[in-house]
Write a protein that holds these residues in place. Structure first.
Motif, short mmCIF file in Angstrom:
data_model
loop_
_atom_site.label_atom_id
_atom_site.label_comp_id
_atom_site.label_asym_id
_atom_site.label_seq_id
_atom_site.Cartn_x
_atom_site.Cartn_y
_atom_site.Cartn_z
N VAL A 32 -6.83 -4.71 26.00
CA VAL A 32 -5.50 -4.23 26.37
C VAL A 32 -4.88 -3.64 24.91
O VAL A 32 -4.42 -2.48 24.77
CB VAL A 32 -4.48 -5.26 26.93
CG1 VAL A 32 -3.04 -4.60 26.63
CG2 VAL A 32 -4.68 -5.45 28.20
N LEU A 33 -5.17 -4.28 23.73
CA LEU A 33 -4.94 -3.85 22.42
C LEU A 33 -5.39 -2.78 21.93
O LEU A 33 -5.14 -1.70 21.55
CB LEU A 33 -5.12 -5.04 21.53
CG LEU A 33 -4.21 -6.09 21.45
CD1 LEU A 33 -4.68 -7.25 20.46
CD2 LEU A 33 -2.70 -5.62 20.80
N PHE A 34 -7.11 -2.67 22.05
CA PHE A 34 -7.75 -1.52 21.94
C PHE A 34 -7.24 -0.33 22.79
O PHE A 34 -7.22 0.83 22.06
CB PHE A 34 -9.29 -1.81 22.08
CG PHE A 34 -9.90 -2.35 20.98
CD1 PHE A 34 -9.61 -2.28 19.66
CD2 PHE A 34 -10.23 -3.94 21.26
CE1 PHE A 34 -10.33 -3.11 18.42
CE2 PHE A 34 -10.71 -4.66 20.23
CZ PHE A 34 -10.79 -4.05 18.93
N PHE A 35 -6.86 -0.64 24.01
CA PHE A 35 -6.48 0.51 24.88
C PHE A 35 -5.34 1.17 24.33
O PHE A 35 -5.07 2.41 24.18
CB PHE A 35 -6.32 0.27 26.32
CG PHE A 35 -5.92 1.11 27.46
CD1 PHE A 35 -6.33 2.26 27.62
CD2 PHE A 35 -4.58 1.11 27.59
CE1 PHE A 35 -6.12 3.01 28.62
CE2 PHE A 35 -3.76 2.04 28.42
CZ PHE A 35 -4.66 3.23 28.88
N ALA A 36 -4.32 0.29 24.02
CA ALA A 36 -2.98 0.64 23.27
C ALA A 36 -3.11 1.33 21.93
O ALA A 36 -2.55 2.53 21.98
CB ALA A 36 -2.24 -0.57 22.94
N ILE A 37 -4.22 1.05 21.18
CA ILE A 37 -4.59 1.94 19.97
C ILE A 37 -5.26 3.26 20.36
O ILE A 37 -4.62 4.19 19.81
CB ILE A 37 -5.67 1.01 19.04
CG1 ILE A 37 -4.49 -0.24 18.31
CG2 ILE A 37 -5.92 1.64 17.95
CD1 ILE A 37 -5.43 -1.02 17.48
N GLY A 38 -5.99 3.18 21.14
CA GLY A 38 -6.46 4.47 21.68
C GLY A 38 -5.30 5.41 22.19
O GLY A 38 -5.43 6.73 21.68
N LYS A 39 -4.47 4.75 23.10
CA LYS A 39 -3.43 5.71 23.26
C LYS A 39 -2.71 6.20 22.32
O LYS A 39 -2.35 7.34 22.32
CB LYS A 39 -2.71 4.95 24.43
CG LYS A 39 -3.07 4.54 25.69
CD LYS A 39 -3.07 6.07 26.62
CE LYS A 39 -1.79 6.13 27.50
NZ LYS A 39 -1.83 7.45 28.21
#
Lengths: 414, 265
Positions: A32-39
């Protein structure tokens, strides 16, 4: 063996904290954190792609249609230059790109040869690279139209061929200094390294002085002395801070020393290989780069680590004191390390820069400031804001750690 | 002199624990709605020169009581007086007057025995000269000179316990609290500890001695206080306690006095 394996597995599965920290965090929270950073990275890149680019043209009358391609393209705005000082105009951010058409240049379709344009800019960040790519796209589009024109003409000389392949050649003049360009890569590397060392440097002493003391029974002994809990926690914090800061400073000094050594030998061998190059201008690589960084900037890099290491020292000491045993404490440390490192990753997303807002984002601000200090582009006013905001946070966390340490439920948690 | 009057300590369960307990059959009468009354009503006293035995089954509230006495925990109700000074109101005074030793209180493994003891002396505000003099006296008394320079992690259990005693008495406290000090010790080491406690009988010091070994109580204690389910069940002379059963044995008296014959889960 199978019996032991089954028993060990059963014990681990019954240990909820291990399950949470070794399975739930990597499988759910980190993605979730990596997805947020990706976004966030994607949104910043999109923002950069849509950022308005100010372009100026000098003597472009001899290239009809060239200007029009830019003005028709979305996101480009034509500005007029107030003086001939291109560098000042670019560094003052009055214009992003200046296209200078030298005298005698005409449309390649007419001259039947490759024409050379000069472009002035300042490209030192990843954001600049994105912007530069957009400029290149427009130039390529212009080249395509010229290629189409040239295609109608079959009487080709060498120049004609070159002109056919690349009718307009751009001669780039980048006003970014070598320090800025090298710092763009070296800055983040240094920030990653120093922040990671600050966190890991705090981890071991925090484990020792918190849960380690609990397990050995020395914490209870210490609590029975006339020293207040506040004094005890401050002393423990001081040791963790010292260890963390010392690790970082020693590493920083060691890297500077080795860069100096390697640069010295690199320069020595280049001189040996090319004795005529004794002009004093040949590159000493890292040494040249380092010599451009002022002592004040290096000192500020170290100063930035003071509130940063305080933050991690407080968080880790709290986690260590809260834990019932070493195993539980270690389970807390990995997520603290990972989550603490996320803001560093965010700091190096293209388009992120140190400003009043980002100067108040913990950890991210220090990473951005370190990069700017290494590049030599730092705004010292922002460093002041950063230091104040980070010091307030570090002080708040230290106060909270002290309050936390006084809680019976935490000290005698079982 | 120590006086403990109507002492109580209640711990609030955290949300998770309270949820777990909700709806379950209460196995301990001290469990309340979201709280646990670890100590409900404990009273006793210990005079100077006296050794008081603190008895009770596991989970009775002995350690919680001793932790309140040593200022590590704050009482919910009641009063603890050391020479007339209220421990809650004057914790620094209490900490200077108390020497505490339990099976759980440890030493710093990377420091030598001498360094450990000296460190706690400094913590109590003693000068270097005072520390040197007291170390000499205590180390001779406990026969510790042979391992004074050894790091604590190189010590045997018996040596470790002697070093812990030295640590607990370096500031010459007026109250000595021993919480199960002989647990895990071999006969010889246990004898050293018991002899040490015995040496304080009739001195200016009040000694509170918590143990499960009733023969040690018989040998050392003038009076006993039996705590069960957080309450004082008996407080009086050791002989009187033993005489409360027909057999006259401390063991039978203990078993007859505790409500909960099974260990609290």
């Amino acid at each position: 063996m199978w019996l032991v394996y089954k028993k060990e597995l059963l014990e681990i599965l019954r240990d909820k904290k291990t399950l949470i920290f070794s399975i739930l965090l990597p499988t759910l929270i980190f993605p979730v954190l990596f997805f947020a950073i990706g976004k966030f990275t994607a949104s910043k890149t999109e923002e950069a792609e849509n950022k308005e680019i100010k372009v100026a043209f000098v003597n472009s009358i001899t290239l009809p249609g060239f200007e029009d391609l830019f003005t028709r393209e979305k996101g480009f705005i034509k500005v007029e230059l107030e003086s001939d000082d291109y560098k000042a105009a670019i560094l003052d951010k009055k214009v992003d790109y200046i296209f200078h058409v030298p005298a005698g240049v005409s449309l390649p379709a007419e001259s039947r040869k490759q024409e050379v344009l000069k472009v002035y800019s300042k490209e030192s960040t990843r954001l600049d690279n994105i912007l530069g790519k957009r400029v290149d796209d427009v130039v390529d589009a212009f080249n395509n139209t010229q290629r189409m024109e040239l295609g109608r003409n079959f009487d080709l000389t060498t120049d004609n061929v070159k002109a056919f392949n690349k009718p307009i050649l751009i001669e780039e003049n980048n006003f970014a200094s070598q320090r800025e360009k090298t710092g763009e890569f070296a800055g983040p590397l240094l920030a990653y390294l120093l922040i990671a060392l600050a966190v890991s440097g705090a981890m071991y002493p925090a484990l020792e002085l918190g849960v380690g003391e609990k397990e050995r029974g020395t914490l209870e002994t210490l609590l029975l002395t006339p020293m207040s809990k506040g004094q005890i926690v401050m002393a423990k914090f001081g040791v963790i801070f010292t260890a963390s800061f010392f690790t970082v400073v020693v590493t920083l000094l060691s890297y500077l020393f080795w860069v100096w050594i390697f640069s010295f030998f690199a320069m020595d061998s280049s001189v040996a290989a090319d004795p005529d190059s004794l002009t004093g201008k040949q590159s000493g690589g890292g040494l040249d780069f380092l010599s451009n960084i002022s002592s004040l900037d290096l000192l500020l890099v170290a100063v930035l680590l003071v509130p940063l290491t305080s933050i991690f020292a407080s968080i880790m000491l709290s986690a260590s004191i809260y834990a019932k045993n070493m195993k539980e404490a270690q389970a807390y440390m990995s997520p603290i390390f990972m989550i603490g490192f996320m803001p560093v990753i965010v700091a190096f997303v293209p388009g992120m820069e140190l400003n009043v807002k980002t100067a108040m984002i913990p950890v991210t601000n220090v990473a951005l400031a370190m990069k700017d200090l290494i590049k030599g582009t730092v705004d010292y006013g922002l460093i002041t804001i950063l230091l104040i905001s980070t010091a307030v946070l570090a002080g708040g966390l230290l106060y909270w750690t002290t309050v936390f340490f006084k809680k019976e439920k935490v000290l005698f948690r079982s | 002199m120590i006086e403990i009057k109507d002492l109580a300590k209640t711990f609030a369960y955290d949300k998770k624990e309270a949820k777990k307990k909700k709806g379950k059959t209460v196995s301990d009468p001290r469990e309340g709605e979201g709280v646990f009354h670890a100590v409900k009503n404990v009273s006793f006293s210990c005079n100077a020169g006296e050794v008081l035995g603190l008895l009770g089954p596991n989970g009775a509230g002995k350690t919680t009581t001793l932790r309140m006495l040593s200022t590590a925990l704050e009482p919910t109700a009641g009063q603890i007086l050391i020479n007339g000074h209220d421990v809650t109101k004057e914790p620094r005074y209490a900490q200077k007057q108390i020497g505490f030793l339990s099976g759980k209180t440890g030493l710093y493994h990377r420091l030598s025995v001498r360094e450990n003891v000296a460190y706690f002396g400094r913590m109590h505000g003693l000068s270097r000269q005072q520390i040197d003099e007291r170390i000499e006296k205590i180390f001779t008394m406990l026969d510790m000179h042979s391992f004074a320079g050894k790091r604590a992690d190189d010590l045997s259990t018996g040596m470790m316990q002697r070093a812990s005693i030295a640590r607990a008495v370096i500031h010459e406290p007026k109250v000595l609290v021993f919480d199960e000090p002989t647990t895990g010790l071999d006969v010889i080491s246990a004898k050293t500890v018991l002899d040490f406690i015995q040496s304080y009988k009739g001195s200016e010091m009040s000694v509170i001695f918590s143990t499960h070994h009733l023969h040690e109580v018989e040998k050392l204690c003038d009076r006993v206080c039996l705590i069960d389910l957080g309450e004082t069940k008996f407080f009086g002379p050791t002989d009187e306690f033993a005489a409360s059963t027909a057999s006259g044995s401390l063991y039978d008296a203990f078993l007859a006095s505790v409500n909960n014959k099974k260990e609290v889960a």
